[in-house]
Design a protein around this motif. Structure first.
Motif, PDB file in Angstrom:
ATOM      1  N   ASP A  35      39.968  57.339 -58.137  1.00  0.00           N
ATOM      2  CA  ASP A  35      41.259  57.465 -57.943  1.00  0.00           C
ATOM      3  C   ASP A  35      41.757  57.164 -56.515  1.00  0.00           C
ATOM      4  O   ASP A  35      41.814  57.869 -55.632  1.00  0.00           O
ATOM      5  CB  ASP A  35      41.531  59.100 -58.314  1.00  0.00           C
ATOM      6  CG  ASP A  35      43.077  59.401 -58.329  1.00  0.00           C
ATOM      7  OD1 ASP A  35      43.744  58.670 -58.073  1.00  0.00           O
ATOM      8  OD2 ASP A  35      43.289  60.478 -58.753  1.00  0.00           O
ATOM      9  N   TRP A  36      42.042  55.873 -56.390  1.00  0.00           N
ATOM     10  CA  TRP A  36      42.481  55.388 -55.405  1.00  0.00           C
ATOM     11  C   TRP A  36      43.677  56.031 -54.856  1.00  0.00           C
ATOM     12  O   TRP A  36      43.813  56.157 -53.666  1.00  0.00           O
ATOM     13  CB  TRP A  36      42.516  53.739 -55.152  1.00  0.00           C
ATOM     14  CG  TRP A  36      41.583  53.096 -55.858  1.00  0.00           C
ATOM     15  CD1 TRP A  36      41.457  52.250 -57.074  1.00  0.00           C
ATOM     16  CD2 TRP A  36      40.002  52.934 -55.540  1.00  0.00           C
ATOM     17  NE1 TRP A  36      40.330  51.731 -57.127  1.00  0.00           N
ATOM     18  CE2 TRP A  36      39.232  52.008 -56.349  1.00  0.00           C
ATOM     19  CE3 TRP A  36      39.594  53.538 -54.233  1.00  0.00           C
ATOM     20  CZ2 TRP A  36      38.012  51.790 -56.224  1.00  0.00           C
ATOM     21  CZ3 TRP A  36      38.098  53.186 -54.136  1.00  0.00           C
ATOM     22  CH2 TRP A  36      37.421  52.502 -55.130  1.00  0.00           C
ATOM     23  N   ARG A  37      44.422  56.238 -55.949  1.00  0.00           N
ATOM     24  CA  ARG A  37      45.820  57.005 -55.417  1.00  0.00           C
ATOM     25  C   ARG A  37      45.793  58.203 -54.792  1.00  0.00           C
ATOM     26  O   ARG A  37      46.414  58.412 -53.688  1.00  0.00           O
ATOM     27  CB  ARG A  37      46.842  56.967 -56.724  1.00  0.00           C
ATOM     28  CG  ARG A  37      48.220  57.221 -56.430  1.00  0.00           C
ATOM     29  CD  ARG A  37      49.071  56.313 -55.555  1.00  0.00           C
ATOM     30  NE  ARG A  37      50.091  56.890 -55.607  1.00  0.00           N
ATOM     31  CZ  ARG A  37      51.284  56.284 -54.703  1.00  0.00           C
ATOM     32  NH1 ARG A  37      50.791  55.153 -53.743  1.00  0.00           N
ATOM     33  NH2 ARG A  37      52.283  56.718 -54.576  1.00  0.00           N
ATOM     34  N   SER A  38      45.027  59.020 -55.430  1.00  0.00           N
ATOM     35  CA  SER A  38      44.828  60.159 -54.735  1.00  0.00           C
ATOM     36  C   SER A  38      44.070  60.313 -53.403  1.00  0.00           C
ATOM     37  O   SER A  38      44.399  61.291 -52.385  1.00  0.00           O
ATOM     38  CB  SER A  38      43.959  61.284 -55.675  1.00  0.00           C
ATOM     39  OG  SER A  38      44.783  61.525 -56.701  1.00  0.00           O
ATOM     40  N   SER A  39      43.047  59.383 -53.449  1.00  0.00           N
ATOM     41  CA  SER A  39      42.166  59.393 -52.022  1.00  0.00           C
ATOM     42  C   SER A  39      43.154  58.674 -51.148  1.00  0.00           C
ATOM     43  O   SER A  39      42.693  58.877 -49.529  1.00  0.00           O
ATOM     44  CB  SER A  39      41.092  58.390 -52.575  1.00  0.00           C
ATOM     45  OG  SER A  39      40.213  58.807 -53.408  1.00  0.00           O
ATOM     46  N   SER A  40      44.249  57.842 -51.266  1.00  0.00           N
ATOM     47  CA  SER A  40      44.815  57.038 -50.240  1.00  0.00           C
ATOM     48  C   SER A  40      46.315  57.642 -49.895  1.00  0.00           C
ATOM     49  O   SER A  40      46.165  58.346 -48.767  1.00  0.00           O
ATOM     50  CB  SER A  40      44.640  55.509 -50.565  1.00  0.00           C
ATOM     51  OG  SER A  40      45.554  55.432 -51.768  1.00  0.00           O
ATOM     52  N   ALA A  41      47.162  57.452 -50.808  1.00  0.00           N
ATOM     53  CA  ALA A  41      48.403  57.944 -50.373  1.00  0.00           C
ATOM     54  C   ALA A  41      48.443  59.502 -50.590  1.00  0.00           C
ATOM     55  O   ALA A  41      49.440  59.955 -49.646  1.00  0.00           O
ATOM     56  CB  ALA A  41      49.342  57.395 -51.585  1.00  0.00           C
ATOM     57  N   LEU A  48      44.537  60.786 -47.548  1.00  0.00           N
ATOM     58  CA  LEU A  48      44.440  60.337 -46.301  1.00  0.00           C
ATOM     59  C   LEU A  48      45.754  59.837 -45.472  1.00  0.00           C
ATOM     60  O   LEU A  48      45.938  60.088 -44.329  1.00  0.00           O
ATOM     61  CB  LEU A  48      43.623  58.777 -46.368  1.00  0.00           C
ATOM     62  CG  LEU A  48      43.481  58.175 -44.951  1.00  0.00           C
ATOM     63  CD1 LEU A  48      42.678  59.010 -44.033  1.00  0.00           C
ATOM     64  CD2 LEU A  48      42.645  56.695 -45.277  1.00  0.00           C
ATOM     65  N   MET A  49      46.699  59.217 -46.145  1.00  0.00           N
ATOM     66  CA  MET A  49      48.075  59.049 -45.464  1.00  0.00           C
ATOM     67  C   MET A  49      48.641  60.015 -44.791  1.00  0.00           C
ATOM     68  O   MET A  49      48.979  59.906 -43.686  1.00  0.00           O
ATOM     69  CB  MET A  49      49.049  58.371 -46.442  1.00  0.00           C
ATOM     70  CG  MET A  49      50.262  57.753 -45.765  1.00  0.00           C
ATOM     71  SD  MET A  49      51.295  56.626 -47.053  1.00  0.00           S
ATOM     72  CE  MET A  49      51.952  57.912 -47.952  1.00  0.00           C
ATOM     73  N   THR A  92      48.528  49.017 -36.953  1.00  0.00           N
ATOM     74  CA  THR A  92      49.556  50.212 -36.480  1.00  0.00           C
ATOM     75  C   THR A  92      49.726  51.206 -37.530  1.00  0.00           C
ATOM     76  O   THR A  92      48.988  50.891 -38.962  1.00  0.00           O
ATOM     77  CB  THR A  92      50.847  49.521 -36.401  1.00  0.00           C
ATOM     78  OG1 THR A  92      51.419  48.891 -37.676  1.00  0.00           O
ATOM     79  CG2 THR A  92      51.016  48.403 -35.635  1.00  0.00           C
ATOM     80  N   LEU A  93      50.295  52.152 -37.308  1.00  0.00           N
ATOM     81  CA  LEU A  93      50.093  53.137 -38.325  1.00  0.00           C
ATOM     82  C   LEU A  93      51.158  52.861 -39.473  1.00  0.00           C
ATOM     83  O   LEU A  93      50.890  53.110 -40.563  1.00  0.00           O
ATOM     84  CB  LEU A  93      50.870  54.645 -37.513  1.00  0.00           C
ATOM     85  CG  LEU A  93      51.057  55.720 -38.221  1.00  0.00           C
ATOM     86  CD1 LEU A  93      49.872  56.273 -39.173  1.00  0.00           C
ATOM     87  CD2 LEU A  93      51.686  56.810 -37.653  1.00  0.00           C
ATOM     88  N   GLU A  94      52.340  52.274 -39.198  1.00  0.00           N
ATOM     89  CA  GLU A  94      53.198  51.778 -40.188  1.00  0.00           C
ATOM     90  C   GLU A  94      52.534  51.038 -41.249  1.00  0.00           C
ATOM     91  O   GLU A  94      52.611  50.922 -42.470  1.00  0.00           O
ATOM     92  CB  GLU A  94      54.260  50.999 -39.482  1.00  0.00           C
ATOM     93  CG  GLU A  94      55.418  51.914 -38.773  1.00  0.00           C
ATOM     94  CD  GLU A  94      54.609  52.629 -37.403  1.00  0.00           C
ATOM     95  OE1 GLU A  94      55.177  53.413 -36.563  1.00  0.00           O
ATOM     96  OE2 GLU A  94      53.789  51.865 -36.665  1.00  0.00           O
ATOM     97  N   ASP A  95      51.628  49.932 -40.723  1.00  0.00           N
ATOM     98  CA  ASP A  95      50.962  48.975 -41.479  1.00  0.00           C
ATOM     99  C   ASP A  95      49.816  49.759 -42.424  1.00  0.00           C
ATOM    100  O   ASP A  95      49.928  49.485 -43.573  1.00  0.00           O
ATOM    101  CB  ASP A  95      50.298  47.954 -40.758  1.00  0.00           C
ATOM    102  CG  ASP A  95      51.469  46.727 -40.170  1.00  0.00           C
ATOM    103  OD1 ASP A  95      52.317  46.684 -40.956  1.00  0.00           O
ATOM    104  OD2 ASP A  95      50.949  45.844 -39.346  1.00  0.00           O
ATOM    105  N   SER A  96      49.393  50.720 -41.975  1.00  0.00           N
ATOM    106  CA  SER A  96      48.347  51.618 -42.599  1.00  0.00           C
ATOM    107  C   SER A  96      48.973  52.290 -43.784  1.00  0.00           C
ATOM    108  O   SER A  96      48.533  52.337 -44.874  1.00  0.00           O
ATOM    109  CB  SER A  96      47.702  52.378 -41.734  1.00  0.00           C
ATOM    110  OG  SER A  96      46.855  51.812 -40.592  1.00  0.00           O
ATOM    111  N   ASN A  97      50.143  53.048 -43.224  1.00  0.00           N
ATOM    112  CA  ASN A  97      50.800  53.715 -44.244  1.00  0.00           C
ATOM    113  C   ASN A  97      51.079  52.937 -45.656  1.00  0.00           C
ATOM    114  O   ASN A  97      51.116  53.387 -46.741  1.00  0.00           O
ATOM    115  CB  ASN A  97      52.085  54.437 -43.736  1.00  0.00           C
ATOM    116  CG  ASN A  97      51.809  55.389 -42.862  1.00  0.00           C
ATOM    117  OD1 ASN A  97      50.697  56.101 -42.887  1.00  0.00           O
ATOM    118  ND2 ASN A  97      52.705  55.899 -42.004  1.00  0.00           N
ATOM    119  N   THR A  98      51.798  51.680 -45.276  1.00  0.00           N
ATOM    120  CA  THR A  98      52.193  50.658 -46.269  1.00  0.00           C
ATOM    121  C   THR A  98      50.872  50.355 -47.146  1.00  0.00           C
ATOM    122  O   THR A  98      51.097  50.185 -48.325  1.00  0.00           O
ATOM    123  CB  THR A  98      52.801  49.076 -45.577  1.00  0.00           C
ATOM    124  OG1 THR A  98      54.057  49.706 -44.648  1.00  0.00           O
ATOM    125  CG2 THR A  98      53.197  48.390 -46.692  1.00  0.00           C
TER     126      THR A  98
END
Length: 296
Positions: free
Chosen positions: A185-191, A194-195, A266-272
């Protein structure tokens, strides 16, 4: 792989052992631990320095896809494992040494601290949030450090209890094919996981003159866009140091944690990247909406 061959995610490593190296009696013992049916201590975690008993519920370190073999048994593996337990990243101190090198810390003078309090409750004044790891170098009164967040992958689908019960009761070889569909579940793990951690911690760490690093595996990193072309290795040009590992087969047939790729965002690129999704067109949205509308 032909379309006619069924493939599902199953256990790749269990309580620190390569799954297909376990015989049926050993799988039964591990399944009883996973189900909480024994009073014995769980097997030791080989990836942590002092090798304490495994603390992860179910004891699954990583999972990977397998083809279905004859008679409903486990067939060939497909692709590489996906790390499910954050302790798996601690093997051999690899990520700590890697971060120290990226930060230009002398390896023999580098120190590590776990779960350092980062936030406190305004009501109780007790710690309310921690940074997973700190990698630091002390030179007299000067202290340089970077934070490190470790992100394993969550899975969606049916829970593992049915799988553990099957492995407890099945004494044949090879192991049975996974009993249910499960997927990373990449979505739960990332956005979802982690985000928010990066959004909370990175600005403060940045203001303090340090960086925040993130350790993930290659399947996770590929799911959020993969390596940049070319990648930046200038720690002064970003906020997040991404340390990307992968599990490689060793000469003994076991899975070994290895360096794969690192770069700075950058934090912004990571969030994207972590959002891993984009807004669909209005036309597509309304097409989907019409198919779901029902009388009031």
């Amino acid at each position: 792989m032909p379309d006619t061959v069924k493939a599902r995610y199953g256990i790749a490593e269990w309580y620190g052992r390569e799954f297909t190296s376990l015989d049926a009696p050993q799988r039964k013992i591990y399944a009883e631990h996973a189900l909480g049916e024994t009073e014995a201590k769980p097997p030791a975690c080989p990836f942590q320095p002092d090798q304490p008993p495994c603390s992860k519920k179910g004891g699954v370190c990583s999972m990977q896809r397998y083809e279905e073999g004859p008679n409903g048994r486990l067939g060939d593996s497909v692709g590489e494992p996906v790390i499910m337990c954050p302790r798996r990243f601690e093997a051999d101190g690899l990520i700590y040494e890697w971060l120290a090198q990226a930060a230009d810390f002398p390896i023999h003078e580098t120190e590590v601290a776990k779960e350092v309090p980062f936030m406190r409750s305004t009501e109780t004044n007790k710690p309310a949030g921690k940074i997973d790891m700190i990698v630091a170098h002390q030179d007299g009164d000067r202290l340089r450090w970077h934070g490190l967040e470790i992100q394993a992958v969550y899975f969606s689908g049916q829970g593992m209890e049915s799988e553990f019960k099957t492995l407890r009761d099945d004494l044949e070889e090879p192991p049975p094919f996974p009993s249910a569909n499960r997927r990373p579940d990449w979505r739960s793990s990332s956005a979802k996981r982690l985000m928010p951690q990066l959004q909370i911690k990175a600005p403060t760490v940045r203001r303090w003159g340090a960086k925040l690093a993130v350790a993930v595996d290659r399947p996770f990193f590929d799911a959020i866009g993969g390596p940049s072309t070319p990648p930046s290795h200038d720690v002064n040009e970003g906020d997040i140091i991404w340390l990307v590992t992968r599990l490689n087969r060793s000469h003994t047939g076991t899975w070994q944690l290895a360096r794969d790729h690192w770069e700075v965002f950058t934090l912004e690129d990571s969030n994207t990247r972590l959002q891993a999704a984009e807004t669909i067109s209005r036309e597509n949205f309304e097409t989907a909406l019409r198919s779901r509308l029902r009388p009031l």
